[in-house]
Design a protein around this motif. Structure first.
Motif, PDB file in Angstrom:
ATOM      1  N   LEU A  21      24.833  -6.613 -26.814  1.00 26.81           N
ATOM      2  CA  LEU A  21      23.639  -7.008 -26.066  1.00 26.81           C
ATOM      3  C   LEU A  21      22.495  -6.051 -26.390  1.00 26.81           C
ATOM      4  O   LEU A  21      22.639  -4.830 -26.262  1.00 26.81           O
ATOM      5  CB  LEU A  21      23.914  -6.986 -24.566  1.00 26.81           C
ATOM      6  CG  LEU A  21      22.744  -7.478 -23.689  1.00 26.81           C
ATOM      7  CD1 LEU A  21      22.564  -8.988 -23.844  1.00 26.81           C
ATOM      8  CD2 LEU A  21      22.959  -7.112 -22.225  1.00 26.81           C
ATOM      9  N   VAL A  22      21.358  -6.594 -26.777  1.00 35.80           N
ATOM     10  CA  VAL A  22      20.165  -5.791 -27.067  1.00 35.80           C
ATOM     11  C   VAL A  22      19.178  -5.988 -25.931  1.00 35.80           C
ATOM     12  O   VAL A  22      18.672  -7.089 -25.715  1.00 35.80           O
ATOM     13  CB  VAL A  22      19.533  -6.184 -28.412  1.00 35.80           C
ATOM     14  CG1 VAL A  22      18.250  -5.385 -28.649  1.00 35.80           C
ATOM     15  CG2 VAL A  22      20.523  -5.955 -29.549  1.00 35.80           C
ATOM     16  N   VAL A  23      18.937  -4.913 -25.192  1.00 30.64           N
ATOM     17  CA  VAL A  23      18.028  -4.951 -24.052  1.00 30.64           C
ATOM     18  C   VAL A  23      16.660  -4.456 -24.506  1.00 30.64           C
ATOM     19  O   VAL A  23      16.509  -3.311 -24.929  1.00 30.64           O
ATOM     20  CB  VAL A  23      18.548  -4.079 -22.896  1.00 30.64           C
ATOM     21  CG1 VAL A  23      17.563  -4.108 -21.720  1.00 30.64           C
ATOM     22  CG2 VAL A  23      19.928  -4.539 -22.454  1.00 30.64           C
ATOM     23  N   ILE A  24      15.665  -5.340 -24.433  1.00 36.65           N
ATOM     24  CA  ILE A  24      14.288  -4.956 -24.756  1.00 36.65           C
ATOM     25  C   ILE A  24      13.613  -4.585 -23.448  1.00 36.65           C
ATOM     26  O   ILE A  24      13.264  -5.441 -22.637  1.00 36.65           O
ATOM     27  CB  ILE A  24      13.539  -6.100 -25.475  1.00 36.65           C
ATOM     28  CG1 ILE A  24      14.289  -6.502 -26.752  1.00 36.65           C
ATOM     29  CG2 ILE A  24      12.116  -5.664 -25.815  1.00 36.65           C
ATOM     30  CD1 ILE A  24      13.642  -7.665 -27.503  1.00 36.65           C
ATOM     31  N   ASP A  25      13.472  -3.289 -23.233  1.00 36.01           N
ATOM     32  CA  ASP A  25      12.944  -2.742 -21.983  1.00 36.01           C
ATOM     33  C   ASP A  25      11.425  -2.663 -22.085  1.00 36.01           C
ATOM     34  O   ASP A  25      10.876  -1.835 -22.803  1.00 36.01           O
ATOM     35  CB  ASP A  25      13.555  -1.361 -21.742  1.00 36.01           C
ATOM     36  CG  ASP A  25      13.137  -0.750 -20.408  1.00 36.01           C
ATOM     37  OD1 ASP A  25      12.234  -1.299 -19.747  1.00 36.01           O
ATOM     38  OD2 ASP A  25      13.699   0.294 -20.038  1.00 36.01           O
ATOM     39  N   VAL A  61      19.962 -11.175 -26.869  1.00 36.98           N
ATOM     40  CA  VAL A  61      18.801 -10.411 -26.410  1.00 36.98           C
ATOM     41  C   VAL A  61      18.644 -10.589 -24.908  1.00 36.98           C
ATOM     42  O   VAL A  61      18.819 -11.678 -24.364  1.00 36.98           O
ATOM     43  CB  VAL A  61      17.520 -10.855 -27.145  1.00 36.98           C
ATOM     44  CG1 VAL A  61      16.263 -10.352 -26.434  1.00 36.98           C
ATOM     45  CG2 VAL A  61      17.533 -10.351 -28.580  1.00 36.98           C
ATOM     46  N   CYS A  62      18.287  -9.489 -24.254  1.00 36.20           N
ATOM     47  CA  CYS A  62      17.970  -9.491 -22.828  1.00 36.20           C
ATOM     48  C   CYS A  62      16.617  -8.800 -22.674  1.00 36.20           C
ATOM     49  O   CYS A  62      16.405  -7.714 -23.223  1.00 36.20           O
ATOM     50  CB  CYS A  62      19.051  -8.745 -22.043  1.00 36.20           C
ATOM     51  SG  CYS A  62      18.652  -8.409 -20.313  1.00 36.20           S
ATOM     52  N   VAL A  63      15.691  -9.421 -21.952  1.00 39.21           N
ATOM     53  CA  VAL A  63      14.367  -8.853 -21.726  1.00 39.21           C
ATOM     54  C   VAL A  63      14.330  -8.255 -20.320  1.00 39.21           C
ATOM     55  O   VAL A  63      14.693  -8.915 -19.344  1.00 39.21           O
ATOM     56  CB  VAL A  63      13.269  -9.921 -21.880  1.00 39.21           C
ATOM     57  CG1 VAL A  63      11.893  -9.322 -21.601  1.00 39.21           C
ATOM     58  CG2 VAL A  63      13.318 -10.530 -23.282  1.00 39.21           C
ATOM     59  N   LEU A  64      13.892  -7.000 -20.231  1.00 42.08           N
ATOM     60  CA  LEU A  64      13.882  -6.264 -18.966  1.00 42.08           C
ATOM     61  C   LEU A  64      12.449  -5.891 -18.612  1.00 42.08           C
ATOM     62  O   LEU A  64      11.741  -5.275 -19.418  1.00 42.08           O
ATOM     63  CB  LEU A  64      14.741  -5.003 -19.110  1.00 42.08           C
ATOM     64  CG  LEU A  64      14.989  -4.146 -17.880  1.00 42.08           C
ATOM     65  CD1 LEU A  64      15.747  -4.928 -16.816  1.00 42.08           C
ATOM     66  CD2 LEU A  64      15.758  -2.884 -18.272  1.00 42.08           C
ATOM     67  N   ARG A  65      12.012  -6.261 -17.394  1.00 39.38           N
ATOM     68  CA  ARG A  65      10.650  -5.960 -16.957  1.00 39.38           C
ATOM     69  C   ARG A  65      10.633  -5.526 -15.497  1.00 39.38           C
ATOM     70  O   ARG A  65      11.637  -5.634 -14.802  1.00 39.38           O
ATOM     71  CB  ARG A  65       9.736  -7.183 -17.163  1.00 39.38           C
ATOM     72  CG  ARG A  65       9.511  -7.512 -18.640  1.00 39.38           C
ATOM     73  CD  ARG A  65       8.569  -8.675 -18.823  1.00 39.38           C
ATOM     74  NE  ARG A  65       8.344  -8.966 -20.244  1.00 39.38           N
ATOM     75  CZ  ARG A  65       7.632  -9.986 -20.698  1.00 39.38           C
ATOM     76  NH1 ARG A  65       7.052 -10.827 -19.832  1.00 39.38           N
ATOM     77  NH2 ARG A  65       7.477 -10.177 -21.996  1.00 39.38           N
ATOM     78  N   THR A  66       9.468  -5.039 -15.055  1.00 42.32           N
ATOM     79  CA  THR A  66       9.364  -4.503 -13.701  1.00 42.32           C
ATOM     80  C   THR A  66       8.030  -4.861 -13.068  1.00 42.32           C
ATOM     81  O   THR A  66       7.041  -5.121 -13.775  1.00 42.32           O
ATOM     82  CB  THR A  66       9.526  -2.972 -13.715  1.00 42.32           C
ATOM     83  OG1 THR A  66       9.540  -2.487 -12.376  1.00 42.32           O
ATOM     84  CG2 THR A  66       8.394  -2.298 -14.473  1.00 42.32           C
ATOM     85  N   PHE A  67       8.003  -4.855 -11.740  1.00 42.37           N
ATOM     86  CA  PHE A  67       6.757  -4.987 -11.001  1.00 42.37           C
ATOM     87  C   PHE A  67       6.229  -3.614 -10.564  1.00 42.37           C
ATOM     88  O   PHE A  67       5.221  -3.540  -9.855  1.00 42.37           O
ATOM     89  CB  PHE A  67       6.973  -5.860  -9.750  1.00 42.37           C
ATOM     90  CG  PHE A  67       7.120  -7.320 -10.055  1.00 42.37           C
ATOM     91  CD1 PHE A  67       6.012  -8.147 -10.131  1.00 42.37           C
ATOM     92  CD2 PHE A  67       8.373  -7.872 -10.275  1.00 42.37           C
ATOM     93  CE1 PHE A  67       6.143  -9.501 -10.416  1.00 42.37           C
ATOM     94  CE2 PHE A  67       8.522  -9.219 -10.558  1.00 42.37           C
ATOM     95  CZ  PHE A  67       7.414 -10.040 -10.634  1.00 42.37           C
ATOM     96  N   SER A  68       6.891  -2.542 -10.966  1.00 43.20           N
ATOM     97  CA  SER A  68       6.541  -1.205 -10.472  1.00 43.20           C
ATOM     98  C   SER A  68       5.269  -0.643 -11.085  1.00 43.20           C
ATOM     99  O   SER A  68       4.576   0.141 -10.440  1.00 43.20           O
ATOM    100  CB  SER A  68       7.692  -0.227 -10.745  1.00 43.20           C
ATOM    101  OG  SER A  68       8.832  -0.574 -10.006  1.00 43.20           O
ATOM    102  N   LYS A  69       4.967  -0.992 -12.314  1.00 48.06           N
ATOM    103  CA  LYS A  69       3.894  -0.320 -13.049  1.00 48.06           C
ATOM    104  C   LYS A  69       2.557  -1.046 -12.899  1.00 48.06           C
ATOM    105  O   LYS A  69       1.785  -0.778 -11.997  1.00 48.06           O
ATOM    106  CB  LYS A  69       4.309  -0.168 -14.514  1.00 48.06           C
ATOM    107  CG  LYS A  69       5.635   0.565 -14.708  1.00 48.06           C
ATOM    108  CD  LYS A  69       5.650   1.939 -14.065  1.00 48.06           C
ATOM    109  CE  LYS A  69       6.983   2.627 -14.312  1.00 48.06           C
ATOM    110  NZ  LYS A  69       7.051   3.942 -13.651  1.00 48.06           N
ATOM    111  N   ALA A  70       2.285  -1.984 -13.797  1.00 42.79           N
ATOM    112  CA  ALA A  70       0.977  -2.649 -13.770  1.00 42.79           C
ATOM    113  C   ALA A  70       0.756  -3.421 -12.470  1.00 42.79           C
ATOM    114  O   ALA A  70      -0.371  -3.507 -11.968  1.00 42.79           O
ATOM    115  CB  ALA A  70       0.836  -3.575 -14.971  1.00 42.79           C
TER     116      ALA A  70
END
Length: 368
Positions: free
Chosen positions: A193-197, A222-231
């Motif tokens: 599994l390739v996690v694109i952070d 592929v796994c896409v990882l995102r957050t609501f913490s930053k922008a």
């Protein structure tokens, strides 16, 4: 005290931590600001106050805090899916992207399995890997402070279960080009599994990094990882998400702490998606300040990678790093130091940029 409570030497027997936990390095957060005149540039936080519509959604949800949140975060997952043109079955949420990453490693790694990532990168990577009983495999960054994908490919073994790609990379800010990740994926086993952070993707200029969703649609591993913490500015509420194949996403939901994403966080994230235009406008301001800061530091003789995050990176030895931290501290500016590597400075408003420039104007940059 009975015999079962003492050892053969007469010492009291007590519960003990796992050896992996005893030797685990603690995550080092950015220091908290003390005083109104301190520039808090250590934690990559969004310096803006919450958007009014998001704050209103949180206040409304607070009136129901006596009730458990939706454990499946169905409404939030459906909104994320609609925005990204995927299905809700492909989305898993958690308490920040780091919480989702813990779900990923827990769901895929048995004891002794390996996780490959660049170093230096996000501080939590080795901690989460070791906590799961897996083996962290650190691959040094290249000379441009970015991922050395050839060396990372060479580090993959039959025990590798996960590869982490942080783009833009934290703390250096260097993105990974789309075609480089595509070539890396074509040469990789499909069971890895390739996690694109992409915690900082909203601060990246278009085309500077990968089209991660296009890669996800082409490569099922592929796994896409995102957050609501930053922008989006929800660091204090903790909500992030992954986009992955339905079977992987279902596994991530199974490994999640029940009710780990609060009702307030879910409603704030939904309201944030509705306020996308406001977020983009604020991010554009950070990009402008980032460009101004990088240009000024280079004019002073500092070597600064072309960051695509809301921060800039200064590579230094430990002696200069210590001097920098002391100078910033004396000026009321909080930045993040990394032993043996350098200093990361969060980009905020123009006044903070001016303060950073004044500090670095009085320090001789290293020779490379």
């Amino acid at each position: 005290m009975n015999a079962s409570q003492t050892s053969m030497l007469g010492e009291t027997v007590r519960p003990s931590l796992r050896s992996a936990v005893v030797g685990l390095p603690g995550y080092v957060p950015g220091r908290r600001a003390q005083g109104a005149d301190v520039a808090a540039l250590a934690s990559n936080e969004n310096h803006h106050e919450p958007l009014p519509s998001v704050a209103a959604a949180v206040a409304e949800a607070a009136g129901r805090m006596n009730r458990y949140p939706d454990m499946g975060a169905v409404e939030l997952r459906e909104r994320i899916a609609a925005q990204l043109s995927v299905t809700a079955e492909e989305v898993a949420v958690g308490p920040g992207s780091v919480g989702v990453l813990q779900q990923i490693i827990t769901g895929l790694c048995d004891a002794g399995d390996e996780v490959v990532f660049a170093w230096r990168s996000f501080e939590a990577y080795p901690i989460l890997v070791e906590l799961a009983g897996a083996v962290p495999v650190r691959v040094p960054l290249d000379a441009e402070e970015g991922h050395d994908l050839d060396s990372m490919a060479a580090a993959v073994t039959e025990r590798t279960r996960v590869v982490l790609l942080c783009t833009p990379n934290n703390p250096t800010g260097v993105p990974i080009a789309h075609e480089r990740i595509e070539a890396f994926l074509r040469g990789l086993r499909r069971d890895v599994l390739v996690v694109i952070d992409e915690a900082y993707v909203e601060y990246a200029e278009d085309g500077s990094g990968p089209d991660s969703l296009a890669l996800y649609r082409e490569f099922p591993n592929v796994c896409v990882l995102r957050t609501f913490s930053k922008a989006y500015g929800l660091a204090g509420l903790r909500v992030g998400y992954a986009v992955a194949s339905p079977d992987i996403a279902e596994g991530l939901r199974r490994t999640a702490i029940p009710f780990g994403v609060t009702a307030l966080a879910q409603q704030a994230a939904i309201a944030s998606l509705d306020a996308e235009a406001g977020m983009r406008e604020r991010s554009a301001g950070v990009k402008r300040e980032r460009g101004r800061l990088q240009e000024a530091l280079r004019a002073l003789g500092w070597t600064v990678p072309e960051s695509q995050g809301n921060f800039v990176w200064l590579r230094t030895g430990d002696e200069l790093r210590t001097s920098l931290l002391e100078a910033f501290e004396a000026a009321g500016v909080m930045v993040r130091g990394y032993a043996g590597d350098g200093v990361r400075i969060t980009v905020a408003d123009s006044a903070s940029t001016d303060r950073v420039i004044r500090v670095l104007n009085g320090i001789t940059p290293p020779r490379h």
